[in-house]
Design an enzyme around this catalytic site. Sequence first.
Site, PDB file in Angstrom:
ATOM      1  N   GLU A 172      -4.775   9.421  60.408  1.00 19.95           N
ATOM      2  CA  GLU A 172      -4.886   8.446  59.613  1.00 19.95           C
ATOM      3  C   GLU A 172      -3.362   7.666  59.368  1.00 19.95           C
ATOM      4  O   GLU A 172      -2.994   7.661  58.360  1.00 19.95           O
ATOM      5  CB  GLU A 172      -5.219   9.013  57.949  1.00 19.95           C
ATOM      6  CG  GLU A 172      -6.568   9.623  57.994  1.00 19.95           C
ATOM      7  CD  GLU A 172      -6.795  10.030  56.561  1.00 19.95           C
ATOM      8  OE1 GLU A 172      -5.961  10.166  55.668  1.00 19.95           O
ATOM      9  OE2 GLU A 172      -8.061  10.381  56.379  1.00 19.95           O
ATOM     10  N   GLU A 353     -13.018  14.486  59.480  1.00 18.61           N
ATOM     11  CA  GLU A 353     -12.848  14.774  58.088  1.00 18.61           C
ATOM     12  C   GLU A 353     -14.217  14.110  57.526  1.00 18.61           C
ATOM     13  O   GLU A 353     -14.572  12.928  57.445  1.00 18.61           O
ATOM     14  CB  GLU A 353     -11.835  14.203  57.615  1.00 18.61           C
ATOM     15  CG  GLU A 353     -10.534  15.149  57.961  1.00 18.61           C
ATOM     16  CD  GLU A 353      -9.247  14.728  57.277  1.00 18.61           C
ATOM     17  OE1 GLU A 353      -9.132  14.190  56.199  1.00 18.61           O
ATOM     18  OE2 GLU A 353      -8.319  14.849  57.901  1.00 18.61           O
TER      19      GLU A 353
END
Length: 446
Positions: A172, A353
Amino acid sequence: DPAPAPRDVLRFPENFGWGAATSAYQIEGAAKEDGRGESVWDTFSRTPGRTLNGDTGDVAADHYHRWPEDLDLMRDLGLHSYRFSISWPRVQADGTGKPNQRGLDFYRRMVDGLNERGIAPMATLFHWDLPQALQDAGGWENRDTALRFADYADTVFRALGDRIPVWLTVNEPKTVVQNGYLTGHHAPGKQDPDAAYLVAHHLQLAHGLAVQAFRATGEPGRIGPAINLHPCYPADDSPAAAAATRLYDGYENRLYLDPILRGSYPSDVLADLGPDSRLVRGIADGDLAVISAPVDLLAVQYYTPIYVTADGGTERRWPTSVAAWQQIYPDGFYDILTRVTRDYGPIPLTVTENGLPTIDVLAADGTVDDAARVDFLRDHLSAAHRAITAGVPLESYHVWSLLDNFEWEAGYDQRFGIVYVDYPTQRRILKRSAHWYRQVIRDNGV
Ligand code: GBH
């Protein structure tokens, strides 16, 4: 023995991978052991006022000591794949130089334990725990940090490359940019928009250099980036909301996808930042060729949609979870998966995720009833199944998270695990969702 699957199960493709994810700083603890250096998250979480209740990852879920038990638990759940991250300051205390053998040994033992149990290791090289010494030298604002990362990655590939089939580079990048450098809610806690987008560039450069280093080792595994995507929708049907949503999508999604998968930055975002921005000035000749080095797969992380108003603000449309930033919208998962395939081609996808935080209670009878997580996961897996049916090459799914853990600035109150961690005793207790997920894996469907 598992009960036979009911006929209305949505079956996933044969060989679909079922997994769970964690990250080093969020679960390991053992912050001072075996030569581990300090990271920006040690500094940040130990600074008063930065995290809820002053919580830190000093002990966390004590996974550094309890990994054999945690691996047994994964085997009992039937996981095919376990996504974890490697702590850079365990491998290089100051982010450079000779590797710390004890740090590498920890991961080698753990990875061997996974392979022995038939669980495929998936390693993330960077899940935000930058060595503090590199931060002191400018951190991700400093282009040299990307070169240091490539050197660290090379060290890890050479130590563990023969036993890890899938590698993820940077977790991320957007969250480092937005939380680390815009809101300041994450380490290093800056509020500096001009720096933020240069940081984005250096994180992507780090990704590309690591991919190149990986190819150079000749190791047989696959490698890709881990990007959190947010489907963006206009809050109303005005042309102004549509235009604002397009630009918002540029900052949330295309800024991270385009350089890697298309070899260019989105022109609307560059125009919005302007020619004098540090990002635009910081792109050197050849950088985009490095960043767009071919990847083997794209790891997608999905939590929430964003509704954009005509003035470029955001609005809530769906119920939120106990995290104010998360609206629960499973169709957004379908939308973002199908969109990536449509816009970037049929690159293999893994979901690394997806999950829900809850405030769980350990009942007197020793159970944890996280019914909301079961609903969340069922609805999101149904959306993923629809995406696969629509042609999305999704090969595996990892729930965030295996264990309750240190939820960054939100500390330990919000629990993302399918396994409850009783922090005072460090006892692990399967939540209702863990029992449910075990059956999903057996049925290969929901
Ligand atoms: C992921 O981040 C992380 O990879 C993982 O480590 C983390 O535990 C998990 O998800 C759950 O959060 O609007 O300033 O209040 C998700 C990234 C988290 C980024 C929340 C935006 C909003 C904070 N998002 N954050 S704010």
